[in-house]
Design an enzyme around this catalytic site. Structure first.
Site, short mmCIF file in Angstrom:
data_model
loop_
_atom_site.label_atom_id
_atom_site.label_comp_id
_atom_site.label_asym_id
_atom_site.label_seq_id
_atom_site.Cartn_x
_atom_site.Cartn_y
_atom_site.Cartn_z
N GLY A 13 0.67 -0.85 0.27
CA GLY A 13 -0.44 0.20 -0.35
C GLY A 13 0.54 1.22 -0.36
O GLY A 13 2.22 1.37 0.16
N ARG A 74 1.22 -5.34 -5.06
CA ARG A 74 1.32 -6.01 -4.21
C ARG A 74 1.20 -7.25 -5.07
O ARG A 74 -0.13 -7.23 -5.57
CB ARG A 74 -0.29 -6.00 -3.41
CG ARG A 74 -0.29 -5.80 -2.17
CD ARG A 74 -1.41 -5.69 -1.06
NE ARG A 74 -0.68 -4.45 -0.10
CZ ARG A 74 -2.25 -3.62 0.11
NH1 ARG A 74 -3.16 -3.56 -0.78
NH2 ARG A 74 -1.69 -2.71 0.74
N ASP A 105 5.34 -5.09 5.62
CA ASP A 105 5.99 -6.59 5.88
C ASP A 105 5.77 -7.28 5.36
O ASP A 105 6.58 -7.79 5.25
CB ASP A 105 5.00 -6.42 7.05
CG ASP A 105 3.74 -7.07 6.84
OD1 ASP A 105 3.08 -6.13 6.50
OD2 ASP A 105 3.27 -8.16 7.61
N THR A 128 4.34 2.39 5.30
CA THR A 128 3.58 1.68 5.25
C THR A 128 2.32 2.84 6.94
O THR A 128 3.02 3.43 7.38
CB THR A 128 3.19 0.54 6.24
OG1 THR A 128 1.84 0.05 6.35
CG2 THR A 128 3.72 0.01 7.16
N ASP A 130 0.56 1.72 8.54
CA ASP A 130 -0.01 0.86 9.63
C ASP A 130 0.95 0.92 10.49
O ASP A 130 0.69 0.25 12.14
CB ASP A 130 0.02 -0.47 9.34
CG ASP A 130 -1.95 -0.84 8.24
OD1 ASP A 130 -2.64 -0.44 8.28
OD2 ASP A 130 -1.78 -1.85 7.23
N ASP A 132 3.13 -0.73 11.86
CA ASP A 132 3.73 -2.40 12.33
C ASP A 132 4.56 -3.62 12.32
O ASP A 132 5.24 -4.24 11.22
CB ASP A 132 2.12 -3.78 11.67
CG ASP A 132 2.02 -3.07 10.86
OD1 ASP A 132 2.80 -2.30 9.36
OD2 ASP A 132 1.49 -3.99 9.50
N ARG A 174 -4.86 -2.56 8.99
CA ARG A 174 -5.23 -4.01 8.75
C ARG A 174 -5.22 -5.19 9.92
O ARG A 174 -6.12 -5.43 10.14
CB ARG A 174 -4.15 -4.49 7.62
CG ARG A 174 -5.03 -5.87 6.57
CD ARG A 174 -4.29 -6.55 5.48
NE ARG A 174 -2.88 -5.85 5.24
CZ ARG A 174 -2.56 -5.85 4.77
NH1 ARG A 174 -3.50 -5.56 3.49
NH2 ARG A 174 -1.60 -4.89 3.93
#
Ligand code: F6P
Length: 326
Positions: A13, A74, A105, A128, A130, A132, A174
């Site tokens: 993303g 992706r 990731d 990202t 996120d 994460d 997500r």
């Protein structure tokens, strides 16, 4: 190691600040008289050989732009051995000696497999919204996404106050609750639901009833899209509408607006520092690691250890948020 020709890509993303990272990589490489190739559409473009040479002026005026000038994707093909072999052939044909990968990731999981099969030096940058990834306090794009969410939730609070409404706001993430936790705290949300902490519907309801008792007329619940309460904001909305028909309830899914827009100052600085560090790391012989910023210092983490991380997430913040929201 005297690397002369490198290529870079953005994958997964998109995240605000990816362009600032591209600019930093290209300009640092040009400074060292290296040749730089931009791979379009992430690993898909790598497999297909969709690459363009980049000069210093090709990255003019992109530091403030969201998205990624290289485009992103992706790639399912890169998950196969054949896809990765084709990707390697493309690099060999052009004499590319090093790679810089900007992504999340999934990007580093792909990279880990690729570099076990085909040894070519590579440095990753965490890109990202996120947040994460292990090995960095913040990922490129997170700060901008949180600020976008904060701006939106502040606006929602205005209209919620005007009507005495309960609002459920779904934010991205997500598998991670960082955006929900940070934007919820910054907006004074009454409740926050994140995947890292089990959501018990009974407790969510009890907190609504508690606010009702105290005549608190606005109740904003920020839900991370990846929350364990399957169905996100819309499932919770249906439940509350059904069981509390007396409450004036609305919901809003913020969605992809969190991914776009001009990167914040923090994201531009993070992206620039890491892009600069990544090229210098390749030149110094580092490989198969992600560059991150921990306690304001650049650190390098092996790809296989950089994936999905929750250690930075302060679960105790949830308790604090509930105290502060009273
Ligand atoms: O990983 C970034 C992210 O924005 C997640 O928060 C979200 O779940 C996902 O990407 C959405 O992906 P897509 O744009 O492919 O729908």
């Amino acid at each position: 190691m005297n690397i002369q020709r490198i290529a870079l890509l953005t994958s997964g993303g998109d995240a605000p600040g990816m362009n600032a990272a591209i600019r930093a990589v290209v300009r640092t490489a040009v400074f060292h008289k290296m040749e730089v190739w931009g791979i379009r559409r992430g690993y898909e473009g790598l497999i297909e050989g969709d690459m363009i040479p980049l000069q210093a002026q090709d990255v003019s005026n992109i530091i403030a732009r969201g998205g990624t000038i290289l485009k992103t994707a992706r790639s399912k093909a890169f998950q196969t051995e054949e896809g990765r072999r084709n990707a390697f052939t493309q690099l060999q044909q052009r004499g590319i000696e090093g790679l810089i990968l900007i992504g999340g990731d999934g990007t580093f999981r792909g990279a880990h497999a690729f570099f076990q099969e085909h040894q070519i030096p590579a440095i990753g940058l965490p890109g990202t919204i996120d947040n994460d990834l292990a090995g960095t306090d913040y990922t490129i794009g997170f700060d901008t996404a949180v600020n976008t969410a904060v701006e939106a939730i502040d606006k929602i609070r205005d209209t919620a106050e005007a009507h005495d409404r309960l609002f459920i706001v779904e934010v991205m993430g997500r598998d991670a609750g960082y955006i929900a936790l940070h934007s919820g705290l910054a907006c004074g949300a009454e409740d926050i639901l994140i995947p890292e902490v089990e959501t018990l519907l009974g407790q969510v309801v009890a907190r609504i009833c508690d606010d009702e008792r105290r005549k608190k007329t606005v109740h904003i619940i920020v839900v991370s899209e990846g929350d364990d309460l399957k169905g996100g904001a819309s499932a919770l909305y249906e439940y509350i509408r059904h069981d509390f028909p007396q409450l004036d309830t609305r919901m809003c899914v913020l969605g992809h607006i969190q991914r776009g827009g001009s990167p914040t100052c923090a994201d531009r600085i993070l992206a620039s520092r890491l892009g600069f560090a990544a090229v210098n790391a390749l030149r110094a012989g580092k490989s198969q690691v992600m560059a991150g910023l921990v306690n304001d210092q650049v650190v390098f983490t092996p790809f296989d250890q950089a994936v999905k991380q929750q250690a930075n997430l302060h679960r105790d913040m949830l308790q604090m948020i509930r105290v502060l929201a009273v």
